[in-house]
Design an enzyme around this catalytic site. Structure first.
Site, PDB file in Angstrom:
ATOM      1  N   ALA B 134       8.366  35.309  27.672  1.00 23.64           N
ATOM      2  CA  ALA B 134       8.864  35.478  26.303  1.00 23.64           C
ATOM      3  C   ALA B 134       8.923  34.139  25.571  1.00 23.64           C
ATOM      4  O   ALA B 134       9.833  33.341  25.776  1.00 23.64           O
ATOM      5  CB  ALA B 134      10.241  36.119  26.328  1.00 23.64           C
ATOM      6  N   PRO B 138      10.798  36.288  16.204  1.00 25.82           N
ATOM      7  CA  PRO B 138      10.467  36.854  14.891  1.00 25.82           C
ATOM      8  C   PRO B 138       9.952  35.784  13.924  1.00 25.82           C
ATOM      9  O   PRO B 138       9.046  36.032  13.134  1.00 25.82           O
ATOM     10  CB  PRO B 138      11.801  37.424  14.415  1.00 25.82           C
ATOM     11  CG  PRO B 138      12.558  37.727  15.670  1.00 25.82           C
ATOM     12  CD  PRO B 138      12.141  36.679  16.657  1.00 25.82           C
ATOM     13  N   GLY B 139      10.505  34.592  14.028  1.00 26.52           N
ATOM     14  CA  GLY B 139      10.148  33.561  13.066  1.00 26.52           C
ATOM     15  C   GLY B 139       9.025  32.642  13.522  1.00 26.52           C
ATOM     16  O   GLY B 139       8.589  31.763  12.775  1.00 26.52           O
ATOM     17  N   SER B 142       2.543  31.413  16.743  1.00 26.72           N
ATOM     18  CA  SER B 142       1.592  30.337  17.011  1.00 26.72           C
ATOM     19  C   SER B 142       2.300  28.996  17.152  1.00 26.72           C
ATOM     20  O   SER B 142       1.969  28.188  18.017  1.00 26.72           O
ATOM     21  CB  SER B 142       0.588  30.235  15.858  1.00 26.72           C
ATOM     22  OG  SER B 142      -0.103  31.439  15.715  1.00 26.72           O
ATOM     23  N   THR B 168       5.368  41.209  26.587  1.00 29.86           N
ATOM     24  CA  THR B 168       4.593  42.153  27.392  1.00 29.86           C
ATOM     25  C   THR B 168       5.347  42.460  28.679  1.00 29.86           C
ATOM     26  O   THR B 168       5.795  41.535  29.366  1.00 29.86           O
ATOM     27  CB  THR B 168       3.204  41.563  27.703  1.00 29.86           C
ATOM     28  OG1 THR B 168       2.506  41.384  26.472  1.00 29.86           O
ATOM     29  CG2 THR B 168       2.404  42.488  28.611  1.00 29.86           C
ATOM     30  N   ARG B 257      -5.233  31.066  29.959  1.00 28.16           N
ATOM     31  CA  ARG B 257      -6.217  31.371  28.905  1.00 28.16           C
ATOM     32  C   ARG B 257      -7.539  31.858  29.472  1.00 28.16           C
ATOM     33  O   ARG B 257      -8.113  32.824  28.956  1.00 28.16           O
ATOM     34  CB  ARG B 257      -6.400  30.163  27.987  1.00 28.16           C
ATOM     35  CG  ARG B 257      -5.255  30.078  27.014  1.00 28.16           C
ATOM     36  CD  ARG B 257      -5.347  28.979  25.998  1.00 28.16           C
ATOM     37  NE  ARG B 257      -4.211  29.108  25.099  1.00 28.16           N
ATOM     38  CZ  ARG B 257      -3.535  28.080  24.573  1.00 28.16           C
ATOM     39  NH1 ARG B 257      -3.893  26.847  24.835  1.00 28.16           N
ATOM     40  NH2 ARG B 257      -2.520  28.313  23.775  1.00 28.16           N
ATOM     41  N   ARG B 285     -35.221  51.356  24.966  1.00 25.07           N
ATOM     42  CA  ARG B 285     -35.668  50.745  26.231  1.00 25.07           C
ATOM     43  C   ARG B 285     -35.234  49.297  26.269  1.00 25.07           C
ATOM     44  O   ARG B 285     -35.324  48.587  25.273  1.00 25.07           O
ATOM     45  CB  ARG B 285     -37.192  50.804  26.323  1.00 25.07           C
ATOM     46  CG  ARG B 285     -37.726  52.171  26.685  1.00 25.07           C
ATOM     47  CD  ARG B 285     -39.187  52.056  27.039  1.00 25.07           C
ATOM     48  NE  ARG B 285     -39.415  51.021  28.043  1.00 25.07           N
ATOM     49  CZ  ARG B 285     -40.612  50.493  28.314  1.00 25.07           C
ATOM     50  NH1 ARG B 285     -41.664  50.882  27.649  1.00 25.07           N
ATOM     51  NH2 ARG B 285     -40.738  49.576  29.246  1.00 25.07           N
ATOM     52  N   GLY B 356     -22.403  55.650  16.842  1.00 23.13           N
ATOM     53  CA  GLY B 356     -22.039  56.535  15.741  1.00 23.13           C
ATOM     54  C   GLY B 356     -20.825  57.404  16.011  1.00 23.13           C
ATOM     55  O   GLY B 356     -19.846  56.940  16.598  1.00 23.13           O
ATOM     56  N   GLU B 380      -1.664  34.730  23.706  1.00 25.74           N
ATOM     57  CA  GLU B 380      -1.997  33.490  24.431  1.00 25.74           C
ATOM     58  C   GLU B 380      -2.704  32.494  23.509  1.00 25.74           C
ATOM     59  O   GLU B 380      -3.494  31.674  23.964  1.00 25.74           O
ATOM     60  CB  GLU B 380      -2.873  33.767  25.657  1.00 25.74           C
ATOM     61  CG  GLU B 380      -2.175  34.497  26.784  1.00 25.74           C
ATOM     62  CD  GLU B 380      -1.177  33.614  27.528  1.00 25.74           C
ATOM     63  OE1 GLU B 380       0.020  33.885  27.384  1.00 25.74           O
ATOM     64  OE2 GLU B 380      -1.585  32.685  28.224  1.00 25.74           O
TER      65      GLU B 380
HETATM   66  C1  LIG Z   1       0.690  43.316  22.181  1.00 23.15           C
HETATM   67  C2  LIG Z   1       1.223  41.950  22.167  1.00 23.15           C
HETATM   68  C3  LIG Z   1       1.647  41.375  23.341  1.00 23.15           C
HETATM   69  C4  LIG Z   1       2.211  40.106  23.321  1.00 23.15           C
HETATM   70  N1  LIG Z   1       2.695  39.591  24.476  1.00 23.15           N
HETATM   71  C5  LIG Z   1       3.389  38.427  24.426  1.00 23.15           C
HETATM   72  C6  LIG Z   1       4.107  37.969  25.556  1.00 23.15           C
HETATM   73  O1  LIG Z   1       4.068  38.558  26.629  1.00 23.15           O
HETATM   74  N2  LIG Z   1       4.834  36.847  25.442  1.00 23.15           N
HETATM   75  C7  LIG Z   1       4.900  36.157  24.265  1.00 23.15           C
HETATM   76  O2  LIG Z   1       5.608  35.168  24.218  1.00 23.15           O
HETATM   77  N3  LIG Z   1       4.224  36.555  23.173  1.00 23.15           N
HETATM   78  C8  LIG Z   1       3.477  37.691  23.223  1.00 23.15           C
HETATM   79  N4  LIG Z   1       2.829  38.124  22.109  1.00 23.15           N
HETATM   80  C9  LIG Z   1       2.901  37.340  20.893  1.00 23.15           C
HETATM   81  C10 LIG Z   1       1.593  36.627  20.560  1.00 23.15           C
HETATM   82  O3  LIG Z   1       1.347  35.599  21.468  1.00 23.15           O
HETATM   83  C11 LIG Z   1       1.696  36.119  19.127  1.00 23.15           C
HETATM   84  O4  LIG Z   1       1.699  37.261  18.288  1.00 23.15           O
HETATM   85  C12 LIG Z   1       0.591  35.193  18.751  1.00 23.15           C
HETATM   86  O5  LIG Z   1       0.729  33.982  19.430  1.00 23.15           O
HETATM   87  C13 LIG Z   1       0.539  34.908  17.240  1.00 23.15           C
HETATM   88  O6  LIG Z   1       1.781  34.612  16.728  1.00 23.15           O
HETATM   89  P1  LIG Z   1       2.324  35.362  15.432  1.00 23.15           P
HETATM   90  O7  LIG Z   1       2.164  36.801  15.676  1.00 23.15           O
HETATM   91  O8  LIG Z   1       3.661  34.863  15.130  1.00 23.15           O
HETATM   92  O9  LIG Z   1       1.319  34.965  14.297  1.00 23.15           O
HETATM   93  P2  LIG Z   1       1.466  33.705  13.302  1.00 23.15           P
HETATM   94  O10 LIG Z   1       1.727  32.497  14.088  1.00 23.15           O
HETATM   95  O11 LIG Z   1       2.396  34.063  12.219  1.00 23.15           O
HETATM   96  O12 LIG Z   1      -0.017  33.634  12.755  1.00 23.15           O
HETATM   97  C14 LIG Z   1      -0.510  34.464  11.705  1.00 23.15           C
HETATM   98  C15 LIG Z   1      -1.942  34.065  11.389  1.00 23.15           C
HETATM   99  O13 LIG Z   1      -1.958  32.687  10.976  1.00 23.15           O
HETATM  100  C16 LIG Z   1      -2.821  31.949  11.779  1.00 23.15           C
HETATM  101  N5  LIG Z   1      -2.271  30.615  11.976  1.00 23.15           N
HETATM  102  C17 LIG Z   1      -1.048  30.272  12.380  1.00 23.15           C
HETATM  103  N6  LIG Z   1      -0.918  28.953  12.442  1.00 23.15           N
HETATM  104  C18 LIG Z   1      -2.087  28.423  12.076  1.00 23.15           C
HETATM  105  C19 LIG Z   1      -2.585  27.100  11.955  1.00 23.15           C
HETATM  106  N7  LIG Z   1      -1.862  26.014  12.235  1.00 23.15           N
HETATM  107  N8  LIG Z   1      -3.853  26.948  11.562  1.00 23.15           N
HETATM  108  C20 LIG Z   1      -4.626  28.026  11.279  1.00 23.15           C
HETATM  109  N9  LIG Z   1      -4.211  29.279  11.365  1.00 23.15           N
HETATM  110  C21 LIG Z   1      -2.961  29.483  11.763  1.00 23.15           C
HETATM  111  C22 LIG Z   1      -2.932  32.718  13.088  1.00 23.15           C
HETATM  112  O14 LIG Z   1      -4.135  32.444  13.739  1.00 23.15           O
HETATM  113  C23 LIG Z   1      -2.862  34.138  12.599  1.00 23.15           C
HETATM  114  O15 LIG Z   1      -4.137  34.533  12.187  1.00 23.15           O
HETATM  115  C24 LIG Z   1       2.259  39.386  22.128  1.00 23.15           C
HETATM  116  C25 LIG Z   1       1.791  39.965  20.945  1.00 23.15           C
HETATM  117  C26 LIG Z   1       1.306  41.229  20.954  1.00 23.15           C
HETATM  118  C27 LIG Z   1       0.866  41.833  19.659  1.00 23.15           C
END
Ligand SMILES: Cc1cc2nc3c(=O)[nH]c(=O)nc-3n(C[C@H](O)[C@H](O)[C@H](O)COP(=O)(O)OP(=O)(O)OC[C@H]3O[C@@H](n4cnc5c(N)ncnc54)[C@H](O)[C@@H]3O)c2cc1C
Lengths: 423, 403
Positions: B134, B138-139, B142, B168, B257, B285, B356, B380
């Protein structure tokens, strides 16, 4: 006849040792290392020859590393490419000509040894496909077009070694590594038609007694005008075949055929009208396989593309860090930096597909699918990289002040050429 | 040089393929339909896998992908060890079903984290536990350095407070590896990971997501409210080393990764193979002989996808091979993830298009694979985050220069 392989290898090295340019190029060290390894375990190892050290049957681990000898070969040729070919490339492109001095230096490198079998005094073994690819890749880091020109003799030797009968090999190959050198060859395979298939040449070979009569047209033949011998692909009644044709034969006519790029390597249009070729000049090795011939050719161009794409990556990486816009290096912007990252990703992808096909060839695994996919990927990605490299330099990339516009032109050829080179 | 998969892993690949084919595929659609139902079939399988792994040095699963695996092998020279074994297993299993793989007990990314950074005592204590991971809140996703969950030392314990989302297996796992900061003012260096066992007072699952794909895998929100965790559950070094910064916790990614890339390679292969079968039935083919310009558009498209797929596969093997040989592989791990992530999306979506209506309907699994694959380019580290990592390495830029 007993051929002293090590002796041959040492004679190449001694020629190198006498030349002065290795010092200028600071590649003397690499040469000396090669000499050292040559005297230690025989130079043939440098060709990747594995006969001395056969791999245990159980040792089939995934392994991406180059042998020490392959690494030395790469270091040496990269030095040559960056210090000799790159500075000469602009002029060679503008004048549509490879300087004679350069051809001479390349001859001193003894590259053709990698195409001639040990039995004929060369260095080529079953396991030199990757070494050949590394040679092409390394040279192309200097310039695609010059590298292509320099690889023609090696390609011809590879072609005769792989597809010729033992009598044909014995007749033709020794000259490639002799003092006076082999006659200039060129591989005439590509044809000018639209939607053609190199696997089904439109050029015909009709059997007439002890001769064949060749009719057809070949396009974009690398170094075609300078050649005194042509290796021509043609459809015989029993399938596609390769013929060694005297370029001075009656019925052969040639003209320069300038293209978008590859200016330095003398692209040539060749017409064949009822050209009489002795049956003995049809390449007749036991395992003759025309589609495989095309596969090895495709891999040669892939290797040139990998080398050129590497040059482009290195060039744009530096440029984007130096060029300023909006108060900071342009590389600080994702729109720029991500393009550079994509170049690196796709370059690595191209290289891995190429290397895999070569590695398979070396152990006798089928490579039709791997060569096909490697070519497909390289055609797409190399052009993308060529285009992005120009884009990353902006208007400057569009001018001839930088090599990227030349790479752009040269890389387009990948999609078009078949058979002009051979690993 | 040899870029074929080594014979010593053929058995493992075959076993994983059997599981994928005879165990995952038959229940693939079932758990796509009943999101949040626990695929109980997996318990038996997990036990089976545990048994298999006991008996073999080349274990399948996330836990074996670590530098530790490489260290076990004493032989000098080229190595193919735990990272490659895990990768090959994952590729096969995801040919079966990505969601089910992610739902497999004891194969969580938390297990990979523990395998990578835990000390020997912790390794022994958490052996056999199923651990989720984890990081995301929420906030922040990435920008994992911006996490707000706090850990405050209190005697022999840390007290955790915060909100985690998208975990997950967060509901099903025996433990959750929680990322929290010891001191928000100290940035990345103060972020540590803690193993919090299920049932620990103060940790509650508050919600399960409904998703586009991988529905067999539960994705939980977890709330931490004065959650007391033994200090001995902190993974790695408790010191805040500003020099080393993030490196400790981030190391896990170099190993995981390539695994996620492997998942992408697996599901993309499933789509490619099925599409090829259907295209052949329709008269296509594939002999790899004719120029692309002279074959049908459908054939040319499949060839293209196959070349991209091979590229993704080889790049992924390369990253794992480097890990096994202890070569620094951050850039290559990101290259593999970036390429495989986007290729899996492209391949699976294009395959739906290629066949299709049949591809779009639920009678085939193609539409499901096209939904499942999308997450692999997001978690990831998204595509963009991988590109950032690669670009920074290539261009020699810091995260403040190239943002
Ligand atoms: C089904 C599922 C399973 C998951 N499992 C886990 C888990 O087990 N553990 C865990 O910790 N997390 C988990 N996650 C979370 C996942 O790792 C994050 O959703 C992911 O890292 C992206 O973060 P975010 O959703 O906050 O997107 P944001 O960080 O808000 O990004 C939104 C968009 O902005 C882009 N972006 C952000 N920063 C930059 C930047 N500096 N430059 C360019 N583009 C940028 C991103 O590429 C993306 O397209 C899971 C998510 C899902 C949907």
């Amino acid at each position: 006849m007993i051929v002293d392989t090590q002796g041959q290898a040492l004679s190449v090295l001694s020629k190198l040792a006498q030349a002065d340019w290795p010092d200028r190029l600071k590649v003397r060290k690499s040469f000396e290392k090669l000499v050292y390894s040559g005297s230690r375990v025989s130079f043939r190892l440098a060709a990747g020859g594995s006969r001395n050290t056969p791999r245990a049957a159980t040792d089939d681990l995934f392994d991406l590393s180059l042998t020490e000898e392959q690494q030395m070969l790469v270091d040496m040729l990269q030095g040559f490419a960056l210090e000799v070919l790159r500075p000469a490339a602009h002029e060679a492109d503008a004048r549509a000509h490879v300087p004679a001095a350069l051809l001479n230096q390349a001859h001193q490198l003894g590259l053709a040894h990698y195409g001639v079998a040990e039995a004929q005094g060369g260095l080529a073994g079953e396991r030199t496909v990757l070494s050949n690819a590394l040679i092409a890749e390394s040279l192309a880091q200097g310039d695609f077009s010059l590298a292509a020109a320099l690889l023609v003799p090696l390609s011809a030797a590879n072609c005769i070694r792989r597809w010729g009968s033992s009598a044909q090999q014995a007749a033709w190959l020794p000259a490639f590594i002799s003092e006076q050198g082999a006659p200039a060859f060129a591989l005439a395979v590509t044809e000018p038609g639209v939607l053609t298939d190199a696997g089904q040449p439109a050029t015909r070979a009709r059997k007439r007694g002890k001769h064949y009569l060749l009719d057809g047209e070949k396009a974009l033949v690398i170094a075609g005008l300078a050649a005194s011998r042509l290796i021509v692909s043609a459809q015989a009644t029993d399938g596609p075949a390769l013929f060694i044709v005297d370029a001075a034969s009656k019925g052969v006519s040639r003209r320069t055929e300038p293209g978008m790029g590859l200016k330095a390597c003398g692209l040539t249009r060749i017409q064949l009208k009822g050209v009489k070729v002795s049956s003995e000049c049809r390449l007749a090795g036991d395992g003759f396989d025309f589609l495989a011939f095309l596969d090895y050719s495709a891999l040669a161009f892939c290797a040139l593309a990998v080398g050129t794409a590497q040059a482009a990556l290195d060039y744009v990486t530096r440029y984007c860090n130096e060029r300023q816009a909006f108060g900071e290096p342009i590389s600080h912007r994702q729109g720029v930096a991500f393009m550079v990252a994509d170049v690196a990703i796709e370059l690595d992808a191209m290289r891995l597909l190429l290397w895999r096909a070569c590695a398979r060839a070396e152990v006798g695994l089928p490579l039709r699918r791997e060569a096909y996919l490697a070519r497909l990927l390289c055609v797409d990605k190399a052009m993308r990289i060529g285009s992005d490299a120009v884009q990353l330099l902006g208007g400057h990339g569009f001018t001839q002040e930088h090599p990227v516009e030349r790479w752009y032109r040269d890389l387009r050829s990948l999609a078009v050429l078949a058979g002009g080179l051979h690993l | 040089m040899n870029l074929e998969t080594p014979r010593k892993f053929h058995g493992l690949q075959q076993q994983a393929q059997q599981v994928a084919k005879h165990y995952f595929r038959p229940i693939s659609r079932k758990y796509d339909k009943v999101e949040h139902a626990y695929p109980k079939e997996l318990d038996l399988l997990a036990a089976l896998l545990d048994g298999m792994n006991e008996g073999s040095p080349d274990a399948v699963g996330a836990g074996s992908a670590s530098k530790r695996g490489a260290a076990c092998e004493q032989r000098a020279g080229n190595k193919n060890a735990g990272n490659m074994a895990a990768l090959l297993g994952v590729m096969e299993l995801c040919w079966g079903d990505v969601g089910l793989l992610l739902a497999m007990p004891r194969q969580g990314l938390g297990n990979a984290a523990i395998a990578a950074v835990a000390n020997d005592e912790q390794l022994a204590r958490f052996a056999g536990a199923w651990a989720a991971m984890a990081i995301t809140e929420p906030g922040c996703g990435s920008d994992s350095a911006a996490i707000r969950t706090t850990a405050v030392r209190d005697g022999d314990h840390y007290i955790l407070n915060g909100e985690k989302i998208f975990v997950t297996s967060g509901e099903r796992a025996d433990a959750v590896v929680i990322w929290a900061t010891l001191d928000k003012s100290l940035g990345r260096a103060a972020i540590k990971s803690f193993v919090v066992e299920k049932g620990t007072a103060g940790m509650t699952v508050t919600r399960l997501e409904k998703k586009l794909g991988i529905k067999a895998s539960d994705t939980a929100s977890i709330s931490l409210s004065d959650c007391r965790v033994p200090a001995a559950n902190l993974l790695g070094n408790a010191e805040i080393d500003v020099q080393k910064g993030f490196a400790g916790v981030m190391e896990t990614f170099d190993n995981t990764r390539p695994l996620v890339a492997g998942m992408a390679v697996g599901v993309a292969r499933a789509a490619l193979e099925r599409t090829r079968e259907l295209l052949i039935c329709a008269g296509c083919r594939f002999d790899y002989a004719k120029p692309l310009l002279t074959v049908t558009h459908a054939e040319a498209t499949l060839y293209r996808l196959e070349a991209e797929w091979e590229a993704a596969r080889l790049l992924t093997l390369k990253a794992a091979w480097m890990a096994d040989n202890k070569l620094p592989n951050s850039k290559e791990a990101s290259i593999a993830k970036a390429k495989a992530g986007r290729v899996a999306s492209e391949v699976t979506l294009k395959c739906v298009e290629l066949v299709g209506a049949l591809g779009y309907g639920e009678d085939e699994l193609l539409e499901k694979w096209a939904r499942d694959s999308k997450i692999l380019d997001i978690f990831e580290g998204t595509q963009q985050i991988q590109l950032l990592i690669i670009a920074r390495r290539l261009l020699g830029k810091s995260s403040s220069e190239l943002k």
